[in-house]
Design a protein around this motif. Structure first.
Motif, short mmCIF file in Angstrom:
data_model
loop_
_atom_site.label_atom_id
_atom_site.label_comp_id
_atom_site.label_asym_id
_atom_site.label_seq_id
_atom_site.Cartn_x
_atom_site.Cartn_y
_atom_site.Cartn_z
N VAL A 1 0.84 -1.20 0.00
CA VAL A 1 0.00 0.00 0.00
C VAL A 1 0.88 1.25 0.00
O VAL A 1 0.61 2.21 -0.73
CB VAL A 1 -0.98 0.00 1.19
CG1 VAL A 1 -1.71 1.33 1.32
CG2 VAL A 1 -1.97 -1.15 1.06
N GLN A 2 1.91 1.26 0.79
CA GLN A 2 2.81 2.42 0.87
C GLN A 2 3.51 2.67 -0.47
O GLN A 2 3.67 3.82 -0.88
CB GLN A 2 3.82 2.22 1.99
CG GLN A 2 4.59 3.47 2.32
CD GLN A 2 5.50 3.26 3.52
OE1 GLN A 2 5.93 2.15 3.80
NE2 GLN A 2 5.78 4.33 4.21
N ASN A 3 3.93 1.61 -1.15
CA ASN A 3 4.60 1.75 -2.44
C ASN A 3 3.64 2.19 -3.54
O ASN A 3 4.04 2.87 -4.49
CB ASN A 3 5.27 0.44 -2.86
CG ASN A 3 6.50 0.11 -2.06
OD1 ASN A 3 7.06 0.95 -1.37
ND2 ASN A 3 6.91 -1.14 -2.12
N MET A 4 2.40 1.78 -3.44
CA MET A 4 1.44 1.97 -4.52
C MET A 4 0.73 3.33 -4.47
O MET A 4 0.46 3.92 -5.52
CB MET A 4 0.41 0.84 -4.46
CG MET A 4 -0.27 0.56 -5.74
SD MET A 4 -1.23 -0.97 -5.52
CE MET A 4 -1.37 -1.46 -7.19
N PHE A 5 0.41 3.80 -3.29
CA PHE A 5 -0.46 4.97 -3.16
C PHE A 5 0.17 6.10 -2.36
O PHE A 5 1.07 5.89 -1.56
CB PHE A 5 -1.77 4.58 -2.44
CG PHE A 5 -2.49 3.44 -3.07
CD1 PHE A 5 -2.90 3.48 -4.38
CD2 PHE A 5 -2.77 2.30 -2.33
CE1 PHE A 5 -3.58 2.43 -4.96
CE2 PHE A 5 -3.46 1.24 -2.89
CZ PHE A 5 -3.86 1.30 -4.21
N SER A 6 -0.39 7.28 -2.56
CA SER A 6 -0.12 8.41 -1.69
C SER A 6 -1.31 8.52 -0.74
O SER A 6 -2.31 7.81 -0.89
CB SER A 6 0.07 9.69 -2.52
OG SER A 6 -1.09 9.96 -3.28
N PHE A 7 -1.22 9.40 0.24
CA PHE A 7 -2.33 9.58 1.18
C PHE A 7 -3.29 10.61 0.62
O PHE A 7 -2.88 11.49 -0.11
CB PHE A 7 -1.80 10.02 2.54
CG PHE A 7 -0.98 8.97 3.23
CD1 PHE A 7 -1.50 7.73 3.52
CD2 PHE A 7 0.34 9.22 3.58
CE1 PHE A 7 -0.75 6.75 4.15
CE2 PHE A 7 1.11 8.26 4.21
CZ PHE A 7 0.56 7.02 4.50
N PRO A 8 -4.56 10.54 0.93
CA PRO A 8 -5.21 9.57 1.80
C PRO A 8 -5.59 8.28 1.08
O PRO A 8 -5.80 8.25 -0.12
CB PRO A 8 -6.48 10.30 2.26
CG PRO A 8 -6.82 11.19 1.12
CD PRO A 8 -5.50 11.60 0.51
N VAL A 9 -5.66 7.22 1.87
CA VAL A 9 -6.12 5.91 1.44
C VAL A 9 -7.24 5.53 2.41
O VAL A 9 -7.15 5.81 3.60
CB VAL A 9 -4.99 4.85 1.52
CG1 VAL A 9 -5.49 3.49 1.14
CG2 VAL A 9 -3.83 5.26 0.65
N PHE A 10 -8.29 4.92 1.91
CA PHE A 10 -9.43 4.56 2.74
C PHE A 10 -9.50 3.04 2.91
O PHE A 10 -9.41 2.31 1.93
CB PHE A 10 -10.73 5.04 2.10
CG PHE A 10 -10.85 6.53 2.02
CD1 PHE A 10 -11.52 7.23 3.01
CD2 PHE A 10 -10.29 7.23 0.97
CE1 PHE A 10 -11.64 8.61 2.95
CE2 PHE A 10 -10.40 8.61 0.89
CZ PHE A 10 -11.07 9.30 1.89
N PHE A 11 -9.66 2.61 4.15
CA PHE A 11 -9.85 1.19 4.46
C PHE A 11 -11.29 1.00 4.94
O PHE A 11 -11.74 1.72 5.82
CB PHE A 11 -8.89 0.74 5.57
CG PHE A 11 -7.50 0.42 5.11
CD1 PHE A 11 -6.99 -0.85 5.28
CD2 PHE A 11 -6.70 1.37 4.51
CE1 PHE A 11 -5.70 -1.17 4.87
CE2 PHE A 11 -5.41 1.08 4.10
CZ PHE A 11 -4.91 -0.20 4.28
#
Length: 186
Positions: free
Chosen positions: A44-54
């Motif tokens: 997740v850290q490698n793939m996306f920037s913030f924000p990410v929703f769970f």
């Protein structure tokens, strides 16, 4: 021993578990036995920037709700035991990845969303035993990538050219894991 993973285009049975707009997303499965926090966190850290929703559809394990409350992680509660968490820091990401893996290994799915203009209230899932999972309020035009985390890996639904093929997805997985080329669509 290094853990192996495989990457394949998803089968129709997996795709049909969700009510998604037709032909909008490519679907890729990443299979790994006994998913671990470091695998998910790094991915997740490698793939996306913030924000990410769970989207934690069912936090039936009491200690996970306790972790969310004790660490004062801002969350949107829906239903009796569902939480949607907007993650905007590495520390929160690590805690929620740990909770996600715990849920996944106990047979519960967790959904991760990345996109522009998303809000917690839009991500409330609706599920019935005889129908695919739906996100009725969600405008899928805002969704870049949607991930279903389950006990044997991830299913990625994406329209992003950076990771819409099995070969591209491997770039975001930690080098601590070994690609099983024989069982992958590479």
């Amino acid at each position: 021993m290094i853990k192996q993973y495989f990457v394949q285009y998803s089968y129709d049975s997996i795709i049909n578990d969700f009510s998604l707009p037709n032909e909008m997303f490519k679907s890729i499965t990443v299979g790994i036995r006994d998913i671990e926090t470091d695998f998910l966190f790094t991915f997740v850290q490698n793939m996306f920037s913030f924000p990410v929703f769970f989207v934690l559809e069912s936090v039936i394990l009491e200690h996970i709700e306790r972790v969310i409350l004790e660490k004062k992680i801002p969350s949107y509660k829906f239903a009796s035991d569902g939480f949607i968490i907007k993650i905007d820091s590495v520390d929160t990401l690590e805690v929620i990845c740990d909770c996600t893996v715990d849920l996944a290994l106990n047979g519960f799915s967790v959904y991760i969303f990345f996109g522009q203009g998303l809000s917690e209230g839009d991500l409330v899932p609706t599920s019935n035993w005889d129908k695919p999972l739906e996100f009725k309020i969600l405008d899928f035009e805002k969704v870049d990538t949607f991930i279903d985390v389950h006990e044997v890996g991830l299913t990625i639904f994406s329209d992003n050219d950076k990771y819409n093929s099995p070969r591209k997805v491997t770039d975001y997985i930690s080098k601590a894991y070994l690609l099983d080329i024989e069982n992958s669509d590479i």
